[in-house]
Write an enzyme that holds these catalytic residues in place. Structure first.
Site, PDB file in Angstrom:
ATOM      1  N   ASP A 184       0.871  -1.163   0.000  1.00 32.85           N
ATOM      2  CA  ASP A 184       0.000   0.000   0.000  1.00 32.85           C
ATOM      3  C   ASP A 184       0.914   1.220   0.000  1.00 32.85           C
ATOM      4  O   ASP A 184       2.119   1.080  -0.188  1.00 32.85           O
ATOM      5  CB  ASP A 184      -0.943  -0.034   1.212  1.00 32.85           C
ATOM      6  CG  ASP A 184      -2.258   0.684   0.939  1.00 32.85           C
ATOM      7  OD1 ASP A 184      -2.228   1.905   0.714  1.00 32.85           O
ATOM      8  OD2 ASP A 184      -3.322   0.019   0.946  1.00 32.85           O
ATOM      9  N   HIS A 188      -3.278   3.952  -3.858  1.00 34.85           N
ATOM     10  CA  HIS A 188      -2.661   3.263  -2.713  1.00 34.85           C
ATOM     11  C   HIS A 188      -1.243   2.814  -3.011  1.00 34.85           C
ATOM     12  O   HIS A 188      -0.860   1.682  -2.705  1.00 34.85           O
ATOM     13  CB  HIS A 188      -3.536   2.078  -2.275  1.00 34.85           C
ATOM     14  CG  HIS A 188      -4.741   2.514  -1.506  1.00 34.85           C
ATOM     15  ND1 HIS A 188      -4.706   2.775  -0.155  1.00 34.85           N
ATOM     16  CD2 HIS A 188      -6.000   2.811  -1.905  1.00 34.85           C
ATOM     17  CE1 HIS A 188      -5.904   3.171   0.247  1.00 34.85           C
ATOM     18  NE2 HIS A 188      -6.712   3.211  -0.783  1.00 34.85           N
ATOM     19  N   GLU A 214     -10.212   3.086  -4.067  1.00 30.93           N
ATOM     20  CA  GLU A 214     -10.107   4.516  -3.775  1.00 30.93           C
ATOM     21  C   GLU A 214      -9.227   5.303  -4.744  1.00 30.93           C
ATOM     22  O   GLU A 214      -8.326   6.031  -4.343  1.00 30.93           O
ATOM     23  CB  GLU A 214      -9.586   4.722  -2.340  1.00 30.93           C
ATOM     24  CG  GLU A 214     -10.552   4.208  -1.292  1.00 30.93           C
ATOM     25  CD  GLU A 214     -10.083   4.573   0.114  1.00 30.93           C
ATOM     26  OE1 GLU A 214     -10.846   5.249   0.813  1.00 30.93           O
ATOM     27  OE2 GLU A 214      -8.973   4.190   0.512  1.00 30.93           O
TER      28      GLU A 214
END
Lengths: 612, 612
Positions: B271, B325, B385
């Site tokens: 991430d 991410h 996201e």
């Protein structure tokens, strides 16, 4: 003589030859070093840790290391010890004056000597001193190649007295000074008594950090600190009835308290769900009341824990909760009622029947053994959650009350409670040396008109578990009572996890964050009556906590409370955050505790950059 | 001959003498026993455990033991194994038919033999068999005087094939039968493959309990079980970027999954905050991206974990989250943007720049090594996201889009994302043998009109982290996608504790209780489209979780999910509660895991009486 001369000549020759060889080696080595250096410069080769820390505007900035910044960079621990405007990552922060250098020197942990004017041979002192040394060694990772270079430390302790009493009049302040010369670090500690000097050693241990770049312990080369706590009563309470915690769990918790200068371990020993306290004169209490025969605190366990705590500057306050919150252990006594009566609003909580004379004989036996094992300076008699709905179910009790002209209304039942409390107290006083201060939880009894009628403000201290903004707190303060604050909206560490009812979050959800605890100012609760606040306690009720999880429920949130009470900072939690992360690491590495993680490792490595 | 006769006579004499002595001893012993018995009766003396358990109306009732009830009472474990209307405390409960006796027989754990028709010498089978034996031995407390009396166990395994592929077509069901004769316990297990037989051994191990009264292992003397899971995909996801977990933490977690027949370990490896995955062809990713050089999963670590998991019936699904991410590890690549840009609404999340051709070369290298180490049967490509606000800040990206007739509005940026995803997927397909199923998180891309335009429902599986009642789930189902459910209102195990913002509880507070997870029915989420639900995963995002606390965040709540997915019970959580407490104990004792305590020990000892 001839022989002697020959030997002399031979010796001289040997010296000359060796000197010549030594010179040659030196020249070769120097040449070699120079070439290596040159190579280094030419190739821009750097072979070390990828990242180090540069101190910029009092913040340690994680930076890729190269040949141009290597001399300015340091390991995280060293940077944090020297870079900021306070002093290192001390927790709790000193409340008094602080001066310090931003330089460190390597130390040799095997070369620490100590001299005291007062404590020679004293047991507590030996424990404190041994513990200090162990804390330093625990900072060294097991795979470290740490060697014994570095300066010696000479510690000189001056204490005004060798008194080991530890009551509310004990002054816990200290002064600590570190200076260095070319071969030694000198530490001067002065305090009024053992407890102050112990706290000073705690501070000193936090000024020693492990430098992972050079694989050695280092210390600040100069510091001058004056420090004392803002509040006298600083602690946690632990519930060993809902969950039995082995002695070593209690000890490691007390060790943690000592690390952040909390000084109170309030032991809620018994409750309705189990009775783990050995009472030698009443063996049925643990036989019927302990979860199992091995889940009992023996008299010797308790003495051991009390001494263990005191040598760490922690006083143990025993609580025997009554007249409610009783159940297991009393099954065959005929002295309790309402326990496990699902029709009662009182739920789980058994109650003593205050009208039974035999009750007070057993209480006297219990108190006697508690006093003998705990040697308390203050006694907690509970008084939590008495439900008159329970006593009201008994015709025998109501008849007894009628015989004594007590009405069977709320006033009457409060008089019945007062009857219990006065009798219990007189039994307690009969077996203890002096009239010790007594703590009671807030309840109906601590509300007017009962409060001032039944509870002497010079005898009773009230422990508040109301919300911090509850108007009843002001009533207590105006009536002149001293308080211990455990407001459940901030200091109940068991809140916010699952429970076994209502698909369930527990009654005091949500979870109380460390920020909430840090911001829980006593002044906001007490206003102008701040002098009546002895201090505060975080509680760890154990319906949903066991020995596997308790460390994380306590730490590092108890540290937040510790700084609130020791330092009483006026700055907000955000200023303390980066330091608390380092305290968490200390609790793990040195305290061998598990801690609830506050932030990810990225935030430890990137001071004050989290979140962005 | 003479000698021989003499010997024969001598032998006969010895036998006679010994027989006489033996008879004498027997008589003495019997007399003695009788007297002891008599004394016992006279004095009503009983010297054993204070409490035992009596089975009343299928509930084990804690009862004080005396001479009159001692023969009916048993230890907690034995009572719970035999007393109820289900079968023992099996977790998860079998989904098929069950018959069993309520009797137990002591077994000798050193005398267990096994025969298989198919697996001889197979590595997975050897691991499963060794693990089964270890689980039995772990049930015996270290201070037990357990001896080797008891029956031998003979296990016969029949599997239809020796296939060790483990994909969504693998049938995990099994049949298990226990019978006894005078000296042995016979166990017959049949299944289609290794995975079914492994699950059967897991069930069998739960039908063996330690009887603390007699200090021995016991087993049900008869059982007949048919069992198979209701959902194919049953697991947890673990985040090793925000927190690095050592390999042994991952292994003990997988061991726990195996104990409750969860079959999926979804590994969110990388991430923004750290890049712990060794990519040999791109060493700068871990050099710059790992928290430290020792916080890296090497290729050999990963192969080890994947094999470890498979031998426990758990498939490892790798996730490489992109195009958002990303951050640490890519610092010098010039391929990411927006990372640590506090002006961005995207916050922490760096994004790849999809317009850079070099990006796809690196992705190909990463995918290649992932495929080689993980040998995945399904790949998770993240897609979590993505913020077009990030790409929108770059004039170079917007120019690139204009050159390709993409408008710089939402449709255009979604086409840019699609461009990334198609290119990334083609690189993935280039290095993997077949067109593996691909999982993506729900996002803007999984909403219409982009969903059906950009994502082939025969290729993509959607992992839902929306609330369980979000209407977007129905859209996905109507469009024909297969789903994995991780609705954040029930299955986010990291919710409800402190965070580092807003004096802070984290975004998805409150804490998700096991009750909520148990009641989180797939049918309530999917309705008539239930056949499109592959299963569910609980997620453990690790911003505030570390290796000290992770066990307790996962357990026993992952067990609640396990029964939801394996058994899919129609009964409410309250019926499972007493059994889940026993499962928690098993996870601690046999799994060597820490668990979040659901209830106090009182509730373990007093089945279904808690609360009252």
């Amino acid at each position: 003589m001839v022989t002697s001369k020959k030997l002399l000549f031979f010796g001289f020759a040997v010296v000359v030859v060796f000197a010549a060889i030594a010179t040659l080696i030196t020249v070769l080595v120097l040449t070699n070093n120079k070439e290596e250096e040159k190579n280094g410069e030419d190739n821009e080769s750097y072979e070390g840790p990828t990242f180090g820390y540069l101190c910029k505007d009092s913040i340690c900035v994680r930076t890729e290391i190269n040949l141009s910044n290597i001399n300015d960079s340091s390991s995280l621990n060293v940077c944090r010890l020297t870079c900021n405007t306070d002093i290192g990552t001390l927790w709790p922060k000193p409340s008094g004056s602080v001066a310090f250098s931003k330089r460190v020197a390597p130390i040799n942990p095997n070369q620490i000597t100590i001299s005291t004017n007062n404590f020679k041979g004293q047991t507590y002192w030996q424990v404190a001193w041994q513990r200090f040394r162990e804390m330093l060694f625990r900072k060294i990772p097991t795979d470290s190649k740490s060697n014994s270079r570095g300066k010696s430390i000479l510690i000189e302790i001056i204490a005004e007295n060798d008194d080991i009493d530890f009551n509310y009049d004990t002054f816990e302040g200290y002064k600590l000074r570190i200076i260095e010369d070319s071969s030694n670090i000198y530490v001067y500690i002065s305090a009024r008594n053992f407890y102050g000097t112990r706290h000073a050693l705690e501070t000193l241990s936090q000024l020693v950090v492990y430098d992972e770049f050079n694989e050695e312990l280092v210390i600040l080369t100069y510091a001058d600190i004056t420090d004392e706590p803002k509040f006298k009563h600083r602690g946690i309470s632990m519930d060993t009835s809902r969950t039995f915690y082995p002695v070593d769990v209690i000890k490691r918790t007390i060790n943690g308290l000592a690390m952040v200068k909390l000084n109170t371990f309030h032991w809620h020993i018994t409750d309705a769900q189990s009775f783990p306290l050995e009472i030698k004169s009443r063996p049925e209490l643990t036989r019927l009341g302990a979860y199992s025969p091995d889940k009992v605190y023996t008299t010797s366990d308790i003495r051991d824990i009390v001494e263990f705590a005191k040598a760490r500057g922690v006083r143990v306050i025993p609580e025997f909760d009554a007249p409610a919150h009783v159940g297991e252990g009393w099954q065959e006594s005929q002295l309790t009622m309402c326990y496990k009566d699902s029709s009662q609003t009182v739920g789980w909580r058994g109650h003593f029947d205050p009208t039974k004379d035999e009750l007070y004989n057993i209480l006297e036996d219990i108190y006697k053994e508690i006093v003998e094992s705990f040697k308390p300076i203050v006694m907690h008699m509970g008084g939590d959650e008495v439900a008159i709905d329970c006593w009201n179910t008994s015709q025998m009790i109501k008849d007894w009350m009628n015989d004594r002209n007590m009405e069977t209304n709320i006033e009457g039942f409060m008089r019945l409670w007062d009857y219990f409390q006065r009798n219990a107290l007189s039994k307690f006083d009969a077996v203890s040396n002096s009239q010790l201060p007594i703590i009671l939880w807030t309840s109906r009894l601590t509300e007017e008109p009962f409060l001032t009628e039944f509870l002497d403000k010079n005898r009773y201290i009230i422990q508040v578990w109301l919300d911090g903004n509850d108007a009843k707190i002001k009533t207590l303060l105006e009536a002149g009572y001293k308080l211990i604050i455990s407001n459940s909206d901030a200091l109940y560490l068991d809140c916010g996890v699952g429970w076994w009812v209502n698909e369930g979050l527990n009654w005091c959800s949500p979870y109380k964050t460390w920020q909430k605890i840090y911001n829980n100012r006593m002044e906001s609760i007490a206003g102008n009556y701040i002098d009546q606040i002895l201090g505060a306690e975080a509680t760890i009720w154990s319906e949903s906590i066991d020995e596997g999880v308790i460390d994380m429920r306590i730490w590092p949130r108890a540290s937040a409370l510790a700084e609130r009470l020791w330092t009483n900072p006026t700055t907000p939690w955000a200023n303390a955050e980066a330091r608390l992360l380092m305290n968490s690491q200390l609790l793990v590495e040195v305290g061998e505790l598990a801690v609830e993680p506050l932030q990810l490792e990225w935030c430890v490595q990137n001071e004050n950059e989290c979140p962005f």
